[in-house]
Write a protein that holds these residues in place. Structure first.
Motif, PDB file in Angstrom:
ATOM      1  N   LEU A  62     -25.878 -50.040  30.511  1.00  0.00           N
ATOM      2  CA  LEU A  62     -25.654 -49.182  31.711  1.00  0.00           C
ATOM      3  C   LEU A  62     -26.932 -48.214  31.670  1.00  0.00           C
ATOM      4  O   LEU A  62     -27.008 -47.650  32.841  1.00  0.00           O
ATOM      5  CB  LEU A  62     -24.419 -48.054  31.215  1.00  0.00           C
ATOM      6  CG  LEU A  62     -23.133 -48.788  31.677  1.00  0.00           C
ATOM      7  CD1 LEU A  62     -22.114 -48.002  30.968  1.00  0.00           C
ATOM      8  CD2 LEU A  62     -23.050 -49.134  33.100  1.00  0.00           C
ATOM      9  N   THR A  63     -27.777 -48.142  30.751  1.00  0.00           N
ATOM     10  CA  THR A  63     -28.976 -47.167  30.744  1.00  0.00           C
ATOM     11  C   THR A  63     -30.159 -47.992  30.861  1.00  0.00           C
ATOM     12  O   THR A  63     -31.225 -47.380  31.178  1.00  0.00           O
ATOM     13  CB  THR A  63     -28.970 -46.399  29.682  1.00  0.00           C
ATOM     14  OG1 THR A  63     -29.253 -47.436  28.583  1.00  0.00           O
ATOM     15  CG2 THR A  63     -27.934 -45.253  29.527  1.00  0.00           C
ATOM     16  N   ALA A  64     -30.031 -49.138  31.341  1.00  0.00           N
ATOM     17  CA  ALA A  64     -31.263 -50.092  31.624  1.00  0.00           C
ATOM     18  C   ALA A  64     -32.155 -49.575  32.649  1.00  0.00           C
ATOM     19  O   ALA A  64     -33.431 -49.576  32.589  1.00  0.00           O
ATOM     20  CB  ALA A  64     -30.803 -51.796  31.787  1.00  0.00           C
TER      21      ALA A  64
ATOM     22  N   ARG B 142     -14.198 -46.263  30.491  1.00  0.00           N
ATOM     23  CA  ARG B 142     -14.128 -47.663  30.052  1.00  0.00           C
ATOM     24  C   ARG B 142     -14.003 -48.424  31.228  1.00  0.00           C
ATOM     25  O   ARG B 142     -14.412 -49.584  31.832  1.00  0.00           O
ATOM     26  CB  ARG B 142     -12.990 -47.948  29.118  1.00  0.00           C
ATOM     27  CG  ARG B 142     -13.121 -49.195  28.341  1.00  0.00           C
ATOM     28  CD  ARG B 142     -11.870 -49.364  27.327  1.00  0.00           C
ATOM     29  NE  ARG B 142     -11.939 -50.734  27.054  1.00  0.00           N
ATOM     30  CZ  ARG B 142     -12.531 -51.092  25.855  1.00  0.00           C
ATOM     31  NH1 ARG B 142     -13.101 -50.216  25.288  1.00  0.00           N
ATOM     32  NH2 ARG B 142     -12.395 -52.042  25.321  1.00  0.00           N
ATOM     33  N   LEU B 143     -12.717 -47.946  32.297  1.00  0.00           N
ATOM     34  CA  LEU B 143     -12.567 -48.511  33.441  1.00  0.00           C
ATOM     35  C   LEU B 143     -13.773 -48.433  34.357  1.00  0.00           C
ATOM     36  O   LEU B 143     -14.128 -49.674  34.998  1.00  0.00           O
ATOM     37  CB  LEU B 143     -11.192 -47.455  34.282  1.00  0.00           C
ATOM     38  CG  LEU B 143     -10.942 -48.516  35.437  1.00  0.00           C
ATOM     39  CD1 LEU B 143     -10.430 -49.845  35.470  1.00  0.00           C
ATOM     40  CD2 LEU B 143     -10.172 -47.449  36.323  1.00  0.00           C
ATOM     41  N   CYS B 144     -14.586 -47.514  34.502  1.00  0.00           N
ATOM     42  CA  CYS B 144     -15.790 -47.448  35.167  1.00  0.00           C
ATOM     43  C   CYS B 144     -16.669 -48.347  34.652  1.00  0.00           C
ATOM     44  O   CYS B 144     -17.196 -49.020  35.651  1.00  0.00           O
ATOM     45  CB  CYS B 144     -16.401 -45.870  35.097  1.00  0.00           C
ATOM     46  SG  CYS B 144     -15.326 -44.682  35.818  1.00  0.00           S
ATOM     47  N   SER B 145     -17.114 -48.406  33.440  1.00  0.00           N
ATOM     48  CA  SER B 145     -18.121 -49.150  32.725  1.00  0.00           C
ATOM     49  C   SER B 145     -17.740 -50.795  33.264  1.00  0.00           C
ATOM     50  O   SER B 145     -18.667 -51.617  33.505  1.00  0.00           O
ATOM     51  CB  SER B 145     -18.459 -48.976  31.472  1.00  0.00           C
ATOM     52  OG  SER B 145     -17.447 -48.972  30.759  1.00  0.00           O
ATOM     53  N   ASN B 146     -16.347 -51.022  32.823  1.00  0.00           N
ATOM     54  CA  ASN B 146     -15.919 -52.452  33.245  1.00  0.00           C
ATOM     55  C   ASN B 146     -16.270 -52.658  34.712  1.00  0.00           C
ATOM     56  O   ASN B 146     -16.722 -53.970  35.179  1.00  0.00           O
ATOM     57  CB  ASN B 146     -14.486 -52.492  32.864  1.00  0.00           C
ATOM     58  CG  ASN B 146     -14.122 -52.659  31.521  1.00  0.00           C
ATOM     59  OD1 ASN B 146     -15.067 -52.882  30.853  1.00  0.00           O
ATOM     60  ND2 ASN B 146     -12.909 -52.398  31.017  1.00  0.00           N
ATOM     61  N   TRP B 147     -15.968 -52.022  35.503  1.00  0.00           N
ATOM     62  CA  TRP B 147     -16.267 -52.462  36.982  1.00  0.00           C
ATOM     63  C   TRP B 147     -17.784 -52.250  37.413  1.00  0.00           C
ATOM     64  O   TRP B 147     -18.113 -53.201  38.058  1.00  0.00           O
ATOM     65  CB  TRP B 147     -15.346 -51.490  37.698  1.00  0.00           C
ATOM     66  CG  TRP B 147     -13.764 -51.811  37.974  1.00  0.00           C
ATOM     67  CD1 TRP B 147     -13.053 -51.626  37.191  1.00  0.00           C
ATOM     68  CD2 TRP B 147     -13.451 -52.718  39.276  1.00  0.00           C
ATOM     69  NE1 TRP B 147     -11.810 -52.278  37.691  1.00  0.00           N
ATOM     70  CE2 TRP B 147     -12.195 -53.085  38.833  1.00  0.00           C
ATOM     71  CE3 TRP B 147     -14.147 -53.184  40.333  1.00  0.00           C
ATOM     72  CZ2 TRP B 147     -11.525 -53.814  39.813  1.00  0.00           C
ATOM     73  CZ3 TRP B 147     -13.569 -54.123  41.300  1.00  0.00           C
ATOM     74  CH2 TRP B 147     -11.969 -54.238  41.060  1.00  0.00           C
ATOM     75  N   VAL B 148     -18.414 -51.235  36.706  1.00  0.00           N
ATOM     76  CA  VAL B 148     -19.827 -51.235  37.134  1.00  0.00           C
ATOM     77  C   VAL B 148     -20.694 -52.645  36.785  1.00  0.00           C
ATOM     78  O   VAL B 148     -21.272 -53.286  37.358  1.00  0.00           O
ATOM     79  CB  VAL B 148     -20.653 -50.122  36.526  1.00  0.00           C
ATOM     80  CG1 VAL B 148     -22.082 -50.228  36.400  1.00  0.00           C
ATOM     81  CG2 VAL B 148     -20.184 -48.858  37.494  1.00  0.00           C
ATOM     82  N   MET B 149     -20.204 -53.168  35.036  1.00  0.00           N
ATOM     83  CA  MET B 149     -20.990 -54.130  34.810  1.00  0.00           C
ATOM     84  C   MET B 149     -20.298 -55.382  34.964  1.00  0.00           C
ATOM     85  O   MET B 149     -20.778 -56.442  34.999  1.00  0.00           O
ATOM     86  CB  MET B 149     -20.860 -53.964  33.189  1.00  0.00           C
ATOM     87  CG  MET B 149     -21.775 -52.779  32.795  1.00  0.00           C
ATOM     88  SD  MET B 149     -21.421 -52.191  31.046  1.00  0.00           S
ATOM     89  CE  MET B 149     -21.898 -53.757  30.282  1.00  0.00           C
TER      90      MET B 149
END
Lengths: 476, 483, 95
Positions: free
Chosen positions: A319-321, A341-348
């Motif tokens: 996420l911080t790349a 967690r929901l947000c990171s799952n969707w972004v990634m």
């Protein structure tokens, strides 16, 4: 024999100034040939260079970001050689006293953090471009790029594999973009890499003879070129030969490196301090100013993500790349109010997948934070299931409608009314007496069949948790 | 009209005694008549008459600038837009400058009328004006003698009254030495005082433009226009410009003059020495105190110079490659051929010698022994001047060991030619201001007195020169045939 | 210190300076003479001396990052020996 690879990289980052390093000509990419080459860039008789303040600030910014010494006193030197894309017959660069001294960068590879030393970073002017299309057997020269500011970042020979080299290069790429000192566009040549590669028997202290590979303008090419060159050097050594110190060009079409004889002829560059430019003095006040402008850097951001959002190392690193990805994620969390967690799952997951498939940067994503937040909110409040959400996402990708508008128009709202679900379940049980009998007879696996039937009858809109619960009761 | 000073011409133009067009015509006619001197590479007759007409309108409208309507000539090292700027070289024989040098712009803004571009040694490399692609300039005092160099065209033109004033550049004596040989007044200002933008570079850390005129007063008027901060030149100094004419008449009583013993050694022609001593006596009469001092490292200035100047020039002249402008050889076989032949065919032998020696001094393995060593001795020389200026206000001595030598006399031996700059070079290494003023004759050839000051003391030097010119008339002498 | 003809040719190549073969010896002699002159510096003790690159002890001034130049390609290329489609033409560059 076991061989160890030793790699050092020289990275040229074009600084994102408006005007050139020593003239007031524009640095914009893509202009008609020689329309952005002014008298100074062309090396007209009598012209003189004056240093661009932003280029200096950007170099200082970079130096501070890699915890390097910023030279209080640095000097521009002339690097002399003849080439048609070098109008003055010398490149203004820095030699003995570069603006940025010793610093370092950390890379994460296979879960391990490794520190790579940065020997120095110096300011210099870019050259123009030779165009080899055929002009009656001649070469055309476009000097628009001549004088564009470059920061040449030289690493220590600290890398031991092509993968490490790529990780370092990616980290540097992310960093210059975090700092907003380089647009990082590798197709346009804004971020370029030369690799110094050598091999030595494992356990040997001294370095082997190195070659310098030029023209590496993608991460993939860096990896392939280094791997090719390592193999080549090992082959040479194992067949009793010696590696020649030389400059080699990577030919991506053939995936090989070959000797660049043209560069060998005149490597006596006769550096000396440029008498047209005075020493660059960096006062503490400037350093303080630049320090105050420094954004949160990738490593600090990664650690914050871990503690603030409970991310594991891998997630926080991904996420911080890039600054854009991290910003997207944080705005998404804030706007949606949803679980990180929901947000990171969707972004990634969905988002990164779709971007990747379409070769898009996150900054060019068709779905902005706002719209994605709207979708995640509907998952969180059970309006739609995760599965339906993927369908809505597809729709959103194609157009500009909000998640709510798509859910409404397509009638995708989840059925949570237990009466309605019960009716459907009853119908499914009535329609499949054979399966009911088998299930009750002990064939537990058939439970899934009933869930499937219910979902099919509701076109996937029934709340899966509710369906499970009621089915279990009915089939007891 | 042509014998009047710039100050007098200003008054004549303002009072309407004559117009700028008439004045300009007078000089254009003289230039035509005295072509044999070979002072001018380019005569900008048409532009000059147009500029003069504009100047007359401005004068009539009461909108005149500092030099409105005054004809001047530029050394052909200063880029002038739309005009051939050759730098005395075949390399730039076809070069029509696309822009104006800051100095050219300043003269233009002050209302001066450009008569033309003056002959010079190729790329300012030479002490006799014999290295010019356009042939040697003749000394108005003796047609068989050199006018000095590299600003030989400038000095000869001013001496012969083919221009009331001119610009020059001085890298190792190129204003002062021709000024001395031609009996005029020349000043090399402090490094950084006059913008180098558009002044074609020879040795960037030594080059400095300056005025060449018949008197200190005229030089002051020209310097007032030329000097000043320029943001386009990183080595330009941002400091207020004094009024150079305001203090011309200041009293010299108590002035401390130093005479470096090394300037009066064995190499100095005794008759030249006698003229210099006479000039110093004149200053004693004006109330100055004179003392001798020793500056031993001055002896090293020639060797230091012949490392630093060629090193810088070797890089500065790399841009002449036959690609974007200038001379290109016919039908180059390949890239290397394009470079070597274009440069080989268009540079003269003195330029080549200096490029070669500079390239050698900078090349791998020799940098420390030559370039770095020279830079260190350069500092010693500079520090020696500072020690001297702690004791005295100015230094005086000869400009040259002899008067103007004969055309062809020293061309066979470049080293002998280099040694003729022995008294002028150290000033450039230190970046100090210095002047050459007429101080008498040996036979019928002029002798120049050199006055060297501390940084930014141009006004003081002009004052010292002017007071001398109030009590002597050497600067007013006119060479025979040019009255 | 004296330079050989071979050295002169090497330097001339580094400087991309064509020299007639018949002049090489004369250049070698002249350059050697200059180096002899320069050799006077050897005797000067300079161990503790800082090199002096500029006459004045000043720092580099910085220019605001503003585009001030306009396209003047036509004017500039009118000076060029050979141009086509806005490009300067040179003999083929081989990398």
């Amino acid at each position: 024999m076991q061989w160890e690879t030793v790699i050092g990289l020289e990275i040229h980052a074009q600084l994102a100034t408006r005007s050139k390093i020593f003239s007031g000509a524009s640095t914009a990419y893509g202009a008609a040939p020689n329309t952005q080459a002014c008298a100074i860039d062309l090396g007209m008789p009598g012209v003189l260079p004056v240093l661009n303040e932003q280029a200096v600030r950007m170099a200082v910014k970079f130096g501070m970001a890699i915890e390097a010494e910023i030279a209080p006193y640095s000097v521009f030197a002339r690097k002399n050689y003849f080439y048609p894309d070098l109008p003055k017959g010398y490149q203004i660069s820095q030699f003995e006293l570069p603006i940025v001294g010793n610093g370092h960068l950390e890379i994460l590879l296979d879960g391990e953090i490794m520190r790579i030393g940065v020997t120095r970073a110096h300011l210099e002017e870019d050259a123009g471009k030779s165009l080899h299309e055929d002009f009656h057997g001649l070469t055309g020269v476009d000097l628009n790029r001549a004088g564009t500011p470059l920061l040449e970042i030289v690493s220590e020979p600290d890398m031991r594999s092509a993968k490490q080299a790529v990780a370092y290069m990616k980290k540097l790429h992310a960093l210059v973009r975090y700092l907003e000192i380089c647009d990082g566009n590798m197709q346009e040549g804004s971020f370029r890499c030369d690799a110094n590669v050598s091999v030595r028997p494992v356990g040997q202290q001294e370095f082997g003879t190195r070659t310098e590979i030029k023209n590496l303008n993608s991460f993939r090419f860096v990896e392939k070129a280094i791997n090719y060159e390592v193999e080549r050097q090992i082959d040479v050594l194992e067949s009793g030969g010696v590696v020649v110190q030389e400059t080699r060009l990577y030919d991506s079409a053939r995936d090989e490196t070959r000797s660049m004889r043209s560069k060998e002829e005149s490597n006596d560059y006769r550096y000396f301090p440029d008498p047209d430019l005075l020493p660059v003095v960096i006062e503490d006040a400037l350093k303080e100013e630049v320090k105050a402008e420094l954004p949160e850097l990738p490593d600090a951001k990664r650690e914050r993500f871990k503690s603030q959002y409970g991310h594991d190392q891998e997630t926080a690193s991904v996420l911080t790349a890039t600054r854009e990805m991290a910003d997207y994620f944080e705005v998404l969390v804030q706007k949606s109010g949803c679980d990180a967690r929901l947000c990171s799952n969707w972004v990634m997951g969905e988002l990164a997948g779709a971007l990747n498939k379409n070769s898009l940067e996150i900054s060019a994503s068709p779905i902005d934070c706002e719209r994605l937040a709207g979708l995640l909110q509907r998952i969180a409040d059970n309006t739609i299931s995760g599965k339906i959400a993927k369908q809505v996402f597809e729709e959103m990708w194609q157009g500009s409608a909000t998640a709510d508008a798509i859910i409404e128009a397509k009638g995708l709202r989840q059925i949570t009314d237990s009466g309605a679900i019960e009716k459907i379940i009853d119908q499914v049980i009535a329609d499949n007496p054979g399966q009911v009998e088998q299930y009750l007879g002990g064939k537990d696996k058939l439970f899934g069949f009933f869930v499937g039937q219910v979902m099919k009858a509701t076109q996937g809109k029934a709340n899966p948790a509710e369906v499970n619960k009621m089915l279990k009761e009915k089939l007891r | 009209m042509h014998n009047k000073s710039i100050a007098e011409l200003r008054r004549g133009l303002h009072s309407g005694e004559y117009s700028s067009q008439e004045l300009t015509r007078v000089f254009l006619d003289r230039m035509q008549r005295h072509q044999a001197l070979n002072c001018y590479i380019t005569v900008t007759e048409e532009q000059a008459l147009e500029a003069a007409a504009r100047a007359d309108a401005q004068l009539a409208g009461g909108k005149a600038g500092a030099l409105t309507g005054i004809p001047i000539a530029q050394k052909d090292i200063f880029c002038s837009k739309g005009v051939k700027t050759s730098c005395g070289s075949k390399m730039l024989d076809n070069f029509i400058s696309p822009y104006d040098a800051t100095v050219v712009e300043k003269f233009h803004d002050a209302g001066a009328v450009l008569l033309g571009k003056l002959n010079m040694d190729e790329f300012a490399m030479g002490s006799s004006n014999e290295t010019s692609h356009y042939g040697p300039v003749r000394n108005p005092w003796d047609a068989d003698a050199v006018p000095g160099g590299s600003s030989g065209g400038s000095a000869a033109a001013v001496a012969a009254r083919l221009a009331p004033g001119a610009t020059g550049t001085d890298t190792g004596g190129s204003i002062r030495q021709p000024a001395a040989f031609c009996g005029i007044t020349g000043m090399k200002p402090t490094y950084g005082r006059v913008s180098r933008y558009g002044m074609i570079a020879f040795a960037s850390s030594l080059d400095q433009g300056g005025p060449m005129a018949r008197s200190a007063e005229d030089a002051a008027l020209l310097l007032q226009v030329m000097a000043g901060f320029d943001a386009k030149d990183s080595t330009s100094v941002d400091r207020p410009l004094p009024d150079y004419t305001a203090g011309l008449n200041e009293d010299l009583r108590g002035l401390k003059i130093g005479l470096p013993r090394e300037f009066f050694g064995a190499g100095l022609n005794s008759e030249v020495a006698a003229r210099i001593e006479a000039a110093v006596d004149e200053y004693r009469k004006l109330g100055a105190e004179v003392r001798e001092l020793s500056m031993p490292s001055l002896q090293l200035s020639v060797p230091v110079y012949y490392v630093i100047a060629p090193a810088e020039c070797s890089a500065n002249l790399s841009r002449y490659d036959g690609v974007r402008y200038g001379y290109r050889c016919a039908e180059p076989a390949d890239l290397t051929d394009l470079y070597t032949r274009s440069r080989g065919e268009a540079f003269g032998s003195e330029v080549k010698r200096r490029i070669l020696i500079g390239t050698y001094a900078l090349s791998a393995g020799y940098y420390d022994a030559y370039y770095l060593k020279a830079q260190k001795v350069r500092r010693l020389i500079s520090e020696e001047f500072q020690r001297a200026f702690a004791e005295v206000d100015v230094l005086m001595g000869p400009v040259t060991p002899t008067t103007a030598f004969g055309i062809g006399e020293k061309t066979a031996d470049p080293i002998e030619m280099y040694l003729s700059d022995i008294y002028t070079i150290a000033v450039n290494l230190a970046g100090l201001p210095a002047m050459s003023i007429p101080a008498g004759f040996v036979g019928d050839k002029p002798v120049g007195l050199q006055i060297i000051g501390d940084y930014f003391t141009e006004a003081k030097l002009l004052n010292i020169a002017h007071r001398y010119q109030q009590v002597t008339d050497w600067h007013g002498r006119i060479p025979q045939g040019f009255e | 210190m004296s330079l050989t003809s071979e050295q002169v040719n090497k330097i001339a190549h580094l400087a991309r300076l064509g020299i007639d073969a018949s002049d090489v010896d004369a250049y070698a002699r002249d350059l050697s003479g200059i180096l002899d002159l320069v050799a006077q510096l050897d005797a000067q003790q300079t161990d503790q001396v800082l090199p002096m690159a500029h006459p004045l002890d000043q720092a580099q001034r910085l220019r605001a990052d503003v585009v001030t130049e306009e396209d003047q390609r036509e004017l500039f290329q009118a000076l060029a020996p050979q141009v086509e489609e806005g490009l300067y033409l040179v003999p083929k560059v081989i990398e």
